[in-house]
Design a protein around this motif. Structure first.
Motif, PDB file in Angstrom:
ATOM      1  N   PHE A  13      66.348  83.412   4.690  1.00 36.02           N
ATOM      2  CA  PHE A  13      66.858  82.425   5.432  1.00 36.02           C
ATOM      3  C   PHE A  13      65.344  81.989   6.385  1.00 36.02           C
ATOM      4  N   ALA A  17      63.928  78.261   6.183  1.00 34.42           N
ATOM      5  CA  ALA A  17      63.797  77.696   7.478  1.00 34.42           C
ATOM      6  C   ALA A  17      62.467  77.196   8.185  1.00 34.42           C
ATOM      7  N   SER A  20      60.924  74.613   5.824  1.00 32.24           N
ATOM      8  CA  SER A  20      61.335  73.394   6.277  1.00 32.24           C
ATOM      9  C   SER A  20      60.487  72.948   7.431  1.00 32.24           C
ATOM     10  N   LEU A  62      71.352  75.626  14.808  1.00 40.07           N
ATOM     11  CA  LEU A  62      71.615  76.736  13.876  1.00 40.07           C
ATOM     12  C   LEU A  62      73.194  77.338  14.245  1.00 40.07           C
ATOM     13  N   THR A 229      68.592  69.207   9.558  1.00 35.72           N
ATOM     14  CA  THR A 229      68.027  70.000   8.514  1.00 35.72           C
ATOM     15  C   THR A 229      68.360  71.646   8.920  1.00 35.72           C
ATOM     16  N   MET A 230      68.075  72.015  10.106  1.00 34.99           N
ATOM     17  CA  MET A 230      68.401  73.270  10.632  1.00 34.99           C
ATOM     18  C   MET A 230      69.834  73.375  10.883  1.00 34.99           C
ATOM     19  N   TYR A 233      71.026  74.438   7.138  1.00 37.17           N
ATOM     20  CA  TYR A 233      70.422  75.571   6.906  1.00 37.17           C
ATOM     21  C   TYR A 233      71.141  76.786   7.816  1.00 37.17           C
ATOM     22  N   VAL A 250      61.770  81.975  13.399  1.00 34.73           N
ATOM     23  CA  VAL A 250      61.473  80.715  12.605  1.00 34.73           C
ATOM     24  C   VAL A 250      60.484  80.259  13.482  1.00 34.73           C
ATOM     25  N   SER A 329      64.601  70.489   2.336  1.00 37.63           N
ATOM     26  CA  SER A 329      65.425  70.454   3.574  1.00 37.63           C
ATOM     27  C   SER A 329      66.107  69.259   3.955  1.00 37.63           C
TER      28      SER A 329
END
Length: 445
Positions: A13, A17, A20, A62, A229-230, A233, A250, A329
């Motif tokens: 991950f 991430a 991305s 997230l 995107t996050m 993910y 990240v 992503s």
């Protein structure tokens, strides 16, 4: 509905991430802002503001994604009450559209990177590279198509066999290429002046409004915030993972790569200047970033003799990889919607959605004189910050606090007693939206 994928490990991950987040904005945009804003003073400010602005909003995306285990549209809807459901759907679709718009121009620039890389390879084998490094509609369409095929091919294979597999391969390669180029450039005449600019901060500039706002915008945009995107993910993260620690990792990776990029690009600029290449205009301002990447640095490579073509090949390979780890992503956002909410086969969804966005990229290329900058401005300066504000509103004001805490405690049972929980919920509720509003005001000021 097709079964959803999941990242196989924490490392997978983090690399996905980080890939991305770490795109052309870090390797291209960050060093330019450093050079224009007091060198190390900007780096210092950027690191602080990444954790004051970007990290809290990253956590908002997230946690929504992992809670709902769905695409952006259904994820935002999952944390809202019935009264706010229309706003939730609008926010989810808006984020998905923004990701698609960004990909539409990002792929064009990435295509230019690939073309310059192929041009460097052509020089190595003694073939003319003039068409590859010259602006033309044919070149832009052809190489953006190549970039789309790479991006679609990865996304079509799913989370484990596509996104995770290639992120865990490409990210180490990207870091190795940066380090190799840093070492090479550092040994060239003129590099010492670049290192001086980069590492000796002028702290008198730290509180200048322009520097602070540039650092804020770089922190916000470099982490791919405000497009979902996050969030997507996050939907592929195991419930057993500690989200605050993952998010901090990240953000730290993003900072680290940006700092490394500065260690490469800024000394390279001064090596170019030492070799007679112009990097400042008549007014003493650094030339704009597009010319820097596609004119100044290639001119530098030309002054390096036989090694120049190989250095150029490595540099543009680095830029292409950075673009690819981000683009997958971006494409995943609308593809996740097609597979989750529309029950499409993933491979079909990736190709249908990808080709639709590519078609718009062709429209941009054909009308580049006015449409390219317009799409960039609408997507990054207007749409992305507004969606980011809405994500903060849903986490801070609409989502029930007990549900939010329960979700976060799944990977961190003692979270309620941590400093993160004591600060973050109200911080993302009040402070983050105000900071992003300030960015918006600046963009239109």
């Amino acid at each position: 509905m097709a079964a959803r994928g999941e990242f196989s490990s924490r490392t997978a991950f983090v690399l996905a991430a980080s890939g991305s987040a770490i795109g052309l904005g870090n390797i291209w945009g960050f060093p330019i802002k450093v050079a224009s804003n007091g060198g190390g003073a900007f780096v210092f400010t950027y690191i602080i503001l990444t954790f004051l602005l970007a990290y809290p909003i990253l956590m908002a995306e997230l946690v929504i994604g992992r809670y709902a285990k769905a695409d952006t549209v259904r994820s935002v809807a999952a944390v809202s009450s019935s009264a706010f459901r229309p706003l939730a759907f609008m926010t989810g679709y808006w984020g998905m559209l923004t990701a698609s718009l960004i990909l539409s121009f990002y792929a064009i620039v990435a295509g230019w990177m690939i073309a310059h890389g192929v041009g460097a390879a052509a020089q190595i084998i003694g073939v003319s590279d003039s068409w590859l490094v010259s602006e033309s509609i044919t070149r832009s369409v052809l190489f953006s198509a190549v970039f789309y095929v790479l991006t679609i091919g990865i996304v079509a294979n799913g989370v484990a066999s596509g996104i995770e597999k290639w992120s865990t391969r490409l990210m180490p390669v990207l870091i190795l290429l940066i380090v190799a180029l840093i070492v090479y450039i550092a040994m060239q005449p003129g590099a010492a002046e670049g290192w001086k600019v980069y590492l000796q901060p002028d702290f008198s500039k730290v509180l200048e409004p322009g520097l602070v706002m540039d650092a804020l915008s770089q922190a916000f945009f470099s982490l791919s915030l405000g497009v979902g995107t996050m969030m997507v993910y996050g939907s592929y993260i195991s419930k057993t993972e500690n989200l605050p620690k993952l998010g901090a990792t990240v953000a730290g990776m993003d900072i680290g790569i940006a700092v490394l990029a500065g260690m490469l690009v800024i000394p390279a600029m001064y090596v170019a200047q030492h070799n007679g290449v112009v990097i400042y205009d008549e007014a003493g301002n650094l030339i704009e970033s597009g010319r820097l990447i596609f004119n100044v640095l290639p001119s530098l490579f030309d002054t390096m003799g036989g090694a120049g073509s190989m250095v150029a090949l490595v540099f543009f390979a680095l830029m292409s990889i950075a673009a690819l780890t981000s683009s997958i992503s971006m494409l995943e956002v609308p593809v996740a919607y097609a597979t989750d909410s529309r029950s499409m086969n993933r491979k079909k969804a990736a190709w249908v959605v990808g080709m639709a966005i590519f078609a718009f990229s062709v429209v941009i290329v054909l009308n580049a004189s006015w449409l390219f900058d317009w799409v960039v401005r609408i997507a990054t300066e207007f749409s992305e910050p507004l969606v980011g504000i809405l994500f903060c509103i849903f986490v801070g004001w609409i989502w029930r606090r007990d549900q939010l805490l329960t979700e976060l405690k799944q990977g961190s049972p003692h979270l309620e007693r941590t400093l993160f929980w004591k600060i973050w919920p109200n911080y993302v509720r009040f402070v983050c939206p105000l900071i992003v509003v300030a960015l918006l005001i600046r963009s239109f000021g």
